[in-house]
Design a protein around this motif. Structure first.
Motif, PDB file in Angstrom:
ATOM      1  N   SER A 677       0.352  -1.048   0.229  1.00 47.85           N
ATOM      2  CA  SER A 677       0.599  -0.185  -0.048  1.00 47.85           C
ATOM      3  C   SER A 677       1.035   1.325   0.238  1.00 47.85           C
ATOM      4  O   SER A 677       0.187   1.910  -0.526  1.00 47.85           O
ATOM      5  CB  SER A 677      -0.817   0.181   0.683  1.00 47.85           C
ATOM      6  N   SER A 680       2.278   2.693  -3.276  1.00 51.81           N
ATOM      7  CA  SER A 680       0.851   2.445  -4.431  1.00 51.81           C
ATOM      8  C   SER A 680       0.844   3.961  -3.778  1.00 51.81           C
ATOM      9  O   SER A 680       0.747   4.704  -4.956  1.00 51.81           O
ATOM     10  CB  SER A 680       0.235   1.694  -3.797  1.00 51.81           C
ATOM     11  N   ARG A 681       0.422   3.880  -2.726  1.00 48.93           N
ATOM     12  CA  ARG A 681       0.600   5.847  -2.957  1.00 48.93           C
ATOM     13  C   ARG A 681       1.774   6.362  -3.242  1.00 48.93           C
ATOM     14  O   ARG A 681       1.803   7.746  -2.973  1.00 48.93           O
ATOM     15  CB  ARG A 681       0.766   6.302  -1.389  1.00 48.93           C
ATOM     16  N   VAL A 684       2.085   6.968  -6.563  1.00 53.65           N
ATOM     17  CA  VAL A 684       0.187   8.688  -6.819  1.00 53.65           C
ATOM     18  C   VAL A 684       1.566   9.866  -6.072  1.00 53.65           C
ATOM     19  O   VAL A 684       1.629  10.752  -7.232  1.00 53.65           O
ATOM     20  CB  VAL A 684      -0.701   8.588  -5.906  1.00 53.65           C
ATOM     21  N   ASP A 689       1.544   7.556 -12.284  1.00 53.28           N
ATOM     22  CA  ASP A 689      -0.239   6.928 -12.268  1.00 53.28           C
ATOM     23  C   ASP A 689       0.014   5.521 -12.681  1.00 53.28           C
ATOM     24  O   ASP A 689      -1.120   4.758 -12.142  1.00 53.28           O
ATOM     25  CB  ASP A 689      -1.540   7.686 -12.553  1.00 53.28           C
ATOM     26  N   ALA A 692       1.132   2.948 -10.262  1.00 52.91           N
ATOM     27  CA  ALA A 692      -0.252   3.089  -9.486  1.00 52.91           C
ATOM     28  C   ALA A 692      -1.357   2.204  -9.833  1.00 52.91           C
ATOM     29  O   ALA A 692      -1.987   1.126  -9.203  1.00 52.91           O
ATOM     30  CB  ALA A 692      -1.274   4.329  -9.273  1.00 52.91           C
ATOM     31  N   GLU A 714      -8.238  -0.370  -0.618  1.00 50.44           N
ATOM     32  CA  GLU A 714      -6.744   0.638  -0.736  1.00 50.44           C
ATOM     33  C   GLU A 714      -5.786   0.576  -1.583  1.00 50.44           C
ATOM     34  O   GLU A 714      -6.180   1.708  -2.739  1.00 50.44           O
ATOM     35  CB  GLU A 714      -6.257   0.354   0.493  1.00 50.44           C
ATOM     36  N   THR A 718      -6.537   3.303  -5.148  1.00 49.32           N
ATOM     37  CA  THR A 718      -5.842   4.395  -4.866  1.00 49.32           C
ATOM     38  C   THR A 718      -5.706   4.572  -6.325  1.00 49.32           C
ATOM     39  O   THR A 718      -5.422   5.009  -7.759  1.00 49.32           O
ATOM     40  CB  THR A 718      -3.792   4.296  -4.255  1.00 49.32           C
TER      41      THR A 718
END
Length: 1021
Positions: A677, A680-681, A684, A689, A692, A714, A718
């Motif tokens: 997670s 992934s964040r 961003v 993108d 992600a 989550e 995202t």
């Protein structure tokens, strides 16, 4: 039994399985009250009086029984099933006084007084320190007590105060006046009217040459007593005051023995915690007589490192700022009297090669400490070493080498005989030492949360911390529970009494944390301490430190270091091991490392100042490229055929560190799960993108196998946000579909349908036939979960037609399986088996083990619905064998539950209970509360049919509690139906009717009309 009952602070009961979870204050109070008299019964009226005072509520006895029952359950859960007993006289804890810290404390105080009366002052002081070290705060701190119990707490505090007086009286008799002054001053802040402590402080100050301050202490006490009680100080204190005025020789300190070195620094102020590490140091003492360590025995959970015979060397290592020196000075001060020939202390300045002492300089310092005049120290290193060993061979000397930079600095000082001990501190692991010596290692890391709060309380005072408990907890975490950082933060708060703890937390959160953790005029800032360790690294390790700090997750593997640095894995392994040896990273598992938060902050700061913008960008790109390559390889193994994300790496990165087997892939991703997670964040945040959404797509197979649906949702959300920014309708539809799947797994079916219905037109507009079929299939899954079976079948058939037309065999097999499942649940078994047989024949041509196990399970469920239990079990066993082989834990839970139901159908209760319990534990491991509640419900049903209604009720109620967090209307209706049956078996007809009415209402809400109709009109009893 292995019980530890702790009353000298917050109440704790620790058994073989760990601390008991005593969830309410009165449960803790009851355990504490009974532990005050271990082994002796306490009547219910006395317990009521202690809990509620002289005016208890009318329901006090019943409430007491409830608390006792829950306390007993909590004790049983931690491995103490027979501890709380109920006899004719009252309630008791079946434990001896040795299990209760308060009893051990009083025994140690009594023994110390006997030693002191016999003239053994040093032994008395050691015993008192051991006893006082058991206190973790106020006695029974988290219990509100009345009457006799409150009086007992007050008595314990009086004993503690008297013991403190005995301790410092003994220290003064031993000549420890310099150490006594700051500690007595601290004690008198809390109790300025304690005359004995005032007298000891007056004498200590006088012996330190602080004659005016000694007299000032008397004047302050006299004013305090006059204002509060209207009396004068005691005659004894008045006589001491007169003796100080006259500078009476009888007040002089005892003579110090000649030529015995005593070089230890003063004890660190507010030393806190470290019981396990102190116990390890205690175990290193020479084996002559009793050890005077802080507890007298290792703390619970301390690893057994064997006896200390032949262990002349102890190395205390750990990251910068963790309190290595403070620990060693605190411990050596506690045990100094064990070394009759003195203590030698030397700071080797090993953090900086330009200032580090050479081995010859260290040896020369030790010789001078042993009484060799500077002019008689040999010039030859060999002669120095020979003289040192000759002088030390028959002596008992404690040598402390602080801030060791290399093994070579201290190797000459290793004692030649068993009576002496060398204790060294270092930020490095110094593995060379192990080649020639049996080194006892003590690794130091961050304080525990409780120890960190205690440190804040000791510096700031309990009242200030208690006024902002949440902010204090946040400050502890913002300081990474690092002792130096906590002390700096506390110093800032002490110097600014109007600064709220919460304001400092906000400063740490929004500003530069390293700037905030500094005090003007103090060179020991966090940044300076870290810099001294960083600048000692080789260039390759320094670069790895900077760039690995860019990783956003809590842990990282060596291939990640290779990726961000652009180096081979073998080179990355070497520099990572150098970082670990310098304690700039910690190895948490084989090949897996982590930064402490503050050290990571410093690493990123170094990257920002020493790496160019282009270099940082390349490192970030390589980081994402590596994670995408890992996710892509995992997707190929776990869910072959999912090919909608085409990864194109911008930089060469190491190959994924696993082979093509499911178990290898899942084991690696299990270790990475907390990072996924975060990465992934981070993608961003970097504007990546595409990375992600591709990560979200490629990791679905991992989450399908391992659960943890909240994390899956989550990452999918995202990915959806990233896809929308890309303005790509097809990708947005793909991500909306995945959000829908995640919502289905979380039992949030209305949200799932909303996401899937938004995805469908996007797929149609993009001309994505596979995507449209996939969305229809998943829409049907949500509809079936809502028991809208006719709509679900229509969607499944539409998906089947689309996948068949497009030649997508694997998706055709999924659609056939799902149609079979829907018809099974509709009671149309023959039709279900037709679909399932077609699906099984097709999947065997594809070689997809995971999907084959799904279909075998579905076929078993169809046979189970027809009561063919043995046939169902055979199919379930085949499915589960594959699921275990490939690590599909989520599917395994379903299979365990259904296999248990098959055994239950044959009245094989023991087998069913075992399978349901396996399902419950595995559900918890994959963080799936819905499946956990299903397993609990099944456990209740099995216990009920086995003739254990009380156990059944407990499981049903636990399942209902979970359902409050994870609603599922049909399953909740089933629970109430079972509870109604249980109440009816007890002839409790009113309760039975209530549960059945609730079940009917919930069945109707869940579209389960047949189930509702079966209960309507059914009389209770």
């Amino acid at each position: 039994m292995g019980v530890e009952l702790r009353l000298l602070g917050p109440i704790e009961a620790v058994g073989p399985a760990g601390p008991a979870v005593l969830s309410s204050a009165r449960q803790r109070a009851l355990v504490g009250l009974l532990a005050l008299r271990p082994g002796l019964p306490v009547t219910a009226p006395r317990l009521v009086q202690a809990l509620w005072g002289m005016d208890p509520p009318r329901t006090a006895v019943r409430t007491l029984q409830s608390h006792l029952t829950r306390a007993k359950q909590a004790l049983a859960a931690c491995g103490l099933p027979g501890l709380l007993t109920n006899g004719r006289v009252g309630y008791a804890l079946a434990a001896g006084p040795e299990s209760v810290d308060a009893c051990r404390f009083e025994a140690l105080v009594a023994a110390a007084r006997a030693e002191s009366a016999a003239g053994h002052v040093a032994e008395a002081v050691a015993g008192l320190r051991t006893g006082l070290g058991l206190w973790r705060g106020e006695a029974l701190a988290d219990a509100e007590l009345h009457g006799w119990a409150a009086a007992e707490v007050a008595r314990l505090h009086k004993v503690r105060l008297a013991a403190l007086g005995d301790l410092w009286d003994g220290e003064l008799r031993l000549g420890g006046h310099a150490d006594a002054v700051p500690e007595l001053e601290r004690l008198l802040v809390a109790d300025p009217g304690e005359e004995r402590l005032v007298g000891l402080l007056m004498l200590a100050r006088y012996r330190c040459g602080r004659h005016p301050e000694a007299l000032t202490g008397y004047q302050r006490l006299r004013a305090h007593l006059a204002d509060t009680l209207g009396v004068d100080p005691s005659p004894e204190l008045q006589r001491l005051h007169t003796a100080i005025l006259r500078r009476d020789p009888s007040l002089d300190p005892p003579d110090a023995p000649g030529q015995v070195p005593a070089q230890l620094p003063s004890r660190p102020g507010h030393f806190t915690g470290r019981p396990a590490e102190l116990a390890l140091l205690d175990a290193a003492l020479p084996p002559d007589g009793p050890r005077p360590g802080h507890t007298g025995r290792p703390a619970p959970g301390t690893p057994d490192q064997g006896t200390s015979v032949g262990t002349p060397l102890v190395l205390v290592s750990g990251p910068a700022g963790m309190g290595k020196t403070a620990l060693v000075v605190e411990w050596t001060q506690r045990v100094a009297d064990r070394f009759a020939d003195g203590q030698i202390f030397c700071d080797l300045l090993g953090h900086d090669e330009s200032t580090a002492l050479t081995p010859d300089e260290v040896l020369g310092h030790a010789l001078r400490g042993l009484g060799v005049p500077a002019g008689r120290v040999p010039t030859s290193p060999a002669d120095q070493l020979g003289l040192y060993r000759s002088l030390l061979r028959d002596r008992g000397v404690l040598l402390v080498c602080d801030n060791v930079g290399s093994a070579e600095q201290i190797l000459p000082l290793v004692p030649p005989g068993p009576g002496s001990l060398l204790v060294a501190t270092s930020r490095h692991q110094l593995p060379t030492l192990d080649v020639g010596y049996a080194v006892r290692r003590v690794e130091l890391d961050a304080l525990s949360p409780a120890e960190s709060l205690t440190l804040l309380e000791r510096v700031l005072g309990p009242a200030r911390v208690a006024a902002e408990p949440d902010a204090a907890g946040q400050l502890v975490e913002a300081c990474d529970r690092m002792p130096l950082a906590l002390r700096i933060a506390a110093a800032k708060l002490t110097s600014r009494p109007r600064l709220a703890i919460g304001d400092l937390v906000a400063e740490l959160a929004t500003g530069n944390r390293l700037d905030a953790l500094s005090v003007p005029g103090d060179s020991r800032s966090i940044r300076a301490v870290f810099a001294s360790a960083y600048h000692a690294l080789t260039p390759g390790a320094a670069a790895a430190f900077r760039l690995a700090g860019l990783h956003p997750g809590p842990t990282f593997a060596v291939p990640l270091v290779a990726a961000v640095t652009g180096t081979p894995v073998t080179a990355a392994r070497l520099v990572t091991e150098e970082l670990a040896a310098a304690h700039l990273v910690s190895e948490v598992a084989s090949g897996r490392f982590r930064f402490h938060d503050l050290i990571r902050w410093y690493a990123r700061e170094c990257a920002g100042t020493e790496e160019s913008s282009d270099a940082r960008t390349r490192a970030e790109e390589r980081l994402l490229d590596w994670y995408l390559s890992v996710a892509d390889a995992a997707n190929d193994t776990l869910t072959p055929g999912r090919d909608r994300a085409r990864v194109a790496a911008r930089h060469p990165v190491p190959a994924p560190p696993f082979g093509p087997r499911h178990a290898e892939v899942l084991a690696f991703l299990d270790a990475e799960r907390a990072n996924l997670s975060a990465v992934s964040r981070h993608a961003v945040e970097l504007g990546e993108d595409t990375a992600a959404w591709q990560l979200a797509y490629l990791l679905m197979g991992f989450y399908y196998s391992r659960g943890h649906w909240a994390s899956m949702l989550e990452i999918c959300r995202t990915g959806l946000a990233a896809a929308r920014r890309l303005a790509d309708g097809g990708t947005e539809g793909l991500m909306r579909g995945q959000v829908g799947v995640a919502c289905i797994q979380l039992q949030r079916f209305d949200e799932a349908l909303d996401a899937l219905r938004r995805a469908l037109p996007l797929m149609v507009a993009a001309g994505d036939a596979w995507g449209e079929g996939s969305v229809r299939n998943n829409t049907a899954v949500a509809l079936a979960a809502l028991r809208r079976f006719d709509e679900a079948v229509a969607e499944y058939e539409a998906a089947l037609a689309m996948h068949t037309a497009n030649g997508l065999s694997r998706d055709v097999a999924y659609a056939l399986n799902n149609l079979g499942d829907a018809h099974t649940r509709m009671g149309q078994t023959d039709l279900a088996l037709d679909y399932l047989d077609r699906a099984l024949a097709l999947v065997r041509t594809l070689g997809d083990e995971r999907l084959e196990a799904v279909i075998l399970h579905g076929t078993g469920a169809a046979h189970l619905g027809e009561g063919r239990h043995r046939q169902a079990m055979e199919l379930f066993d085949r499915a589960r064998g594959t699921q275990r082989l490939i690590g599909d834990r989520r599917a395994e839970v379903d299979t365990l539950n259904d296999t248990g139901l098959a055994h239950l159908g044959l009245a094989e209760h023991a087998e069913a209970l075992d399978l349901f319990d396996q399902a419950r534990r595995l559900s918890r491991a994959i963080a799936d509360p819905h499946l956990e509640a299903v397993a609990m419900t099944n456990l209740g049903l099995a216990e009920f049919r086995a003739g254990a209604p009380d156990a059944a009720e407990d499981w049903y109620l636990r399942a209902l509690a979970v359902r409050a967090r994870v609603p599922a209307v049909f399953e909740e209706a089933e629970l109430h139906r079972h509870l109604g049956d249980l109440a009816e078996s007890r002839s409790d007809l009113a309760t039975a009717r209530s549960h059945r009415d609730t079940a009917i209402r919930l069945y109707e809400k869940a579209n389960a009309t047949a189930e509702a109709a079966a209960l309507v009109g059914r009389p209770a009893g």
